[in-house]
Each structure stands twice: as structure tokens, then as C-alpha cells.
Design a protein around this motif. Sequence first.
Motif: not given
Length: 498
Positions: A342, A106, A112, A339, A334
Motif C-alpha cells: 500500500g 486501510c 492493503p 494489492t 489499498p
Amino acid sequence: MSLPDYEDWKKLAQEFTHQTRAFIGGKYVDALSGKTYETINPATEKMTAHVAACDGHDVDAAVKSARSAFNAGHWSRMAPRDRGAILQKLAALVQEHGDQIALMECLNVGKPIMEARMADVGLSSAALKWYGEAIDKVTDEIIATPDNVRATITREPIGVVGVVVPWNFPLMMACWKIAPALATGNSVIVKPAEQTPQSILKLAELALEAGIPEGVFNVVTGHGAEAGAAIGLHNDIDCLTFTGSTAVGKKFLEYSGRSNMKTVWLECGGKNPNIVMADCPDMDKAVMNAAMNAFFNQGEVCAAASRLLVQDSIKDEFLERVAAIGKTRVPGDPLDPETNLGAIVDKGQFDRVNGYIAKGKEEGANLILGGNTTTVNDCGYYINPTIFGNVTADMTIAREEIFGPVLSAISFKEVEEAIDIANDSPYGLAGAIWTSDINIAHKAARDLQVGAVSINSYSSADIALPFGGYKQSGIGVDKSLHAIDKYTNMKSTWLELG
Ligand code: NAD
């Protein structure tokens, strides 16, 4: 076990210590030159770590370590069942450290957190487990000979395998190669993409904990033109397995020719056609798949459904519905489990994707959705989901791999025209057709020049199926038992009985 929430992830990210050193001979080490480079979190644009910038000298050290481990035979001659058990233990350790690994992907990729936790961690672990379970079921061959002869065909590990991988699914792309390479007894030297060294460095440490002997699993961090090229050109690496762009894939073929003629396996780019016929049996599913497979992982997927071919009569309504789903992919932090889109991995890729969007507008495609950038908390390399309609097959956005959240929609009249458009590409990775007509489905599956075809779906994610490209999408396959061929030499033995 409950997963962390947004506040937990933010706290974990703040406390996170990045691993900054290469992994050679079972130890974390600095680059011999002492040089480092910076990694950046694309969601915050802030520097996250100074990572060892390895060069040819470090690659040399890694090769020596890999070769001596291979020759020692503790791994290369271990019973396949025992190697398999260790790989299964490694798979379990990846799951155990899943939150930490997801966080690494991430923070480095901008993807995400929930997708990293489910897809990257889950599928990396699954690949290690699958090859761990499979390897003691692979048998060699004995052939029909006259009675006084015994002739066998046996597989042997090839030796030292160089693994060079991209940033979009850092650990998973590596595991698709590392798992069969290790299962068959080889030593490996992995070069992660510059942007994403963390998860592979973690895997090296876990490999040692699982019982893989020192020196069998090495990681050399650094730039492609230095560490990557040194691996490609090394005279004591027996096999090179690569995932990345077609342009760099071609360099590895050259490196091989200029050095020891090591075997080269390539998984490269794609510009994948997703063909929707008016008689599609499940329009809701087709709409959902067209959008999700264009925008998943910010469109940074080699097998993304980036070329949508829709039959004329349903084009307008279909695109309207795909755009409606596209609007639900909203760029966000993210680290937030909510979410679903991203950041783009880095400034270079962000500029590249924006360049293609500008080109689409300039060449006269009709912008249906997005086409612009955004920020989250006033920073980050974010691009809104973008759809172009009225794209013609000769436009740049119909031909070149964009590797971002950009969908190019082309219309056609009859299926033959769709297949011609689909095949008019230097790439041949994946493709799909949506139809109720069984003849059209089978003919499309036969005629599409791609390595993986989906019918009334868009996915061939099963680890048991080979994944590889036709044309300039690659050479050889990842996943499935067929990947084992890449990491073994075949030996014929002819014995005349006395
Ligand atoms: P890239 O080709 O730029 O880099 C891939 C790897 O090669 C990195 O580790 C990089 O450091 C190294 N490298 C770069 N230049 C090099 C050089 N001159 N010599 C030796 N090594 C070098 O690709 P990327 O930007 O990291 O990833 C995106 C590309 O990867 C896209 O084209 C995508 O389609 C492809 N990809 C393909 C698959 C597949 O399975 N077919 C999967 C994922 C990504």
C-alpha cells in the motif's frame, strides 16, 4: 460469509462516515477548545475528516471520568470472570464489525485492505479474547510462614492507565495494551496516533455495547505534543503504556519524572537482524521470509526484518532471489483485495524514507531493487520495495530505523561476526537465525541481544509469548500473561492470627 470485492470496498469507502470526536465518559464529544485537525488518506492525498484536537483540558476531563469510574468499582471490583466474559464479547463485536474496522485502517494508514481485514482486525480481536479467557485463571500467592501467620501477595488494578499508540497497526497495538489493562480492572485513556483515530474510537463504542461501564474506556484524539504530553504529565494517571519511536518513548520517561512518577512501559523502535547461514535448511522459506518480513505493511513494522545478514558464500544468489520476491510486491490501490503493497502513512514518513534511500545511495550501498517512488491512479505516497546490497555495518541505513519498505543487506564470514554486527545497535527488539547447526542456533539465541529470537523462521506472533525489547527498544513486554504485571500493583499482607 464472503468478503467484499474491489467494487464493494470502493463503494463502502465512498459511503464511509468518519468519526470525528473524542470519547469521554461514554459519549462522543468535541474538544473543549472546539479545535480540529485534518486526517488525510495517503493513497489519495485527500482530506478525510476534521478530528477533535484535544489538549490538556480534554485529558483532564478524561482522567476525571476514568478515575470516578475506577473508584465506583463497577469494573475495577467486578469478578474477573465477568470482566473476562465482557472482553470476549468485545472481541466478537470487533469481528462482527471487521469490514468497517478494516476499512478505517486501510483509509487512514494506506495499508492493503486484505491485510487490514486479516491481520489488524483478526489479531486485535484475538488479543481481547485471549485476555478475556485468561484473566480468571490468574491466581495470587500465599507464602510459607510460621503457623500463626497468614501472608499473601495479591494483585490489584493500578488505577488509571494512559495508553499512547502509533499508526502502523492502530487497533492492534492499542489492544495489546487495552486488553490486559482492562482485564485487570483498570480504567484507560487511549491516545491514538494523529493519523489513525478511527478504529480506536470505534472500539470505545463497542466496549460500551459489550458492557464495559461508562468512563472506563476513554479516547482522547489529537497531537502528540499536546494530548500525548498532557497524558504523560498528568498527576492522576498511575501508569503510562506507550508504543512508538524511541525518541518519544524517552520523553515519556521525562514526563513521568516531572509529574507523579507514574510507571512507564515502552515498546519502541527496532533494527532487526535476520541472519542467514549457508547451511540454512530451507532456502526457499528463508528467501520468502526475508522479503515478506521486510516489505509487509510497507515495512512499517517495528519488528520488520530490516537488516539482512547473509553469509558471504551464498550472498549473491540469496539477494537475487529476495529481489525476485520483492518485485512481486507491487504498489496498488489499498482498497483492491489483490494489492499487496500500500501507501506510506503520510507525506512526512514518505519524505523520511526517501531521505534514507538517498542516504544509502550517497554512502555507497549497492541498489539492487527499487529505490524510487511511484503513484497509483496518479496520486499517493508510494515507495517501491527497495533492497540495498554491500551495506556496511557503519552506514546510516544499517543503523537507523527506516520504517519503510527498505532492506539493508550486509554480508559476513563467520557466525561470530554476524552476532557482533547484529548486536552493534542501540535497538534490541527481534532477530532471527537460519541454520541447520543446532549449536549455532542455540548460541545465537543465547547471544542475540533482542527480546524475541526466531530460529529457521521469522515470527513470534503468538499472543501467549511476551513481546518487548532489550536496550532502547523498550521497557516491559506486551502480550502473554507477563503483560499483566504492568497493569497491577503487588500488595503484601501479613496477618498474625490471634
Ligand atoms: P511516534 O513516536 O511519533 O508516535 C507514537 C505516539 O506518540 C503517537 O500517538 C503520537 O501522537 C505520540 N507522540 C508524538 N510525540 C509526542 C510527544 N512529544 N509527547 C507525547 N506523545 C507524543 O511514533 P509513530 O511515528 O506513530 O510510529 C512509528 C514508531 O513506532 C517506530 O519507531 C516504530 O518502531 C515504533 N513501533 C514500535 C512497536 C513495538 O512494539 N516495539 C510497534 C509499532 C511501532
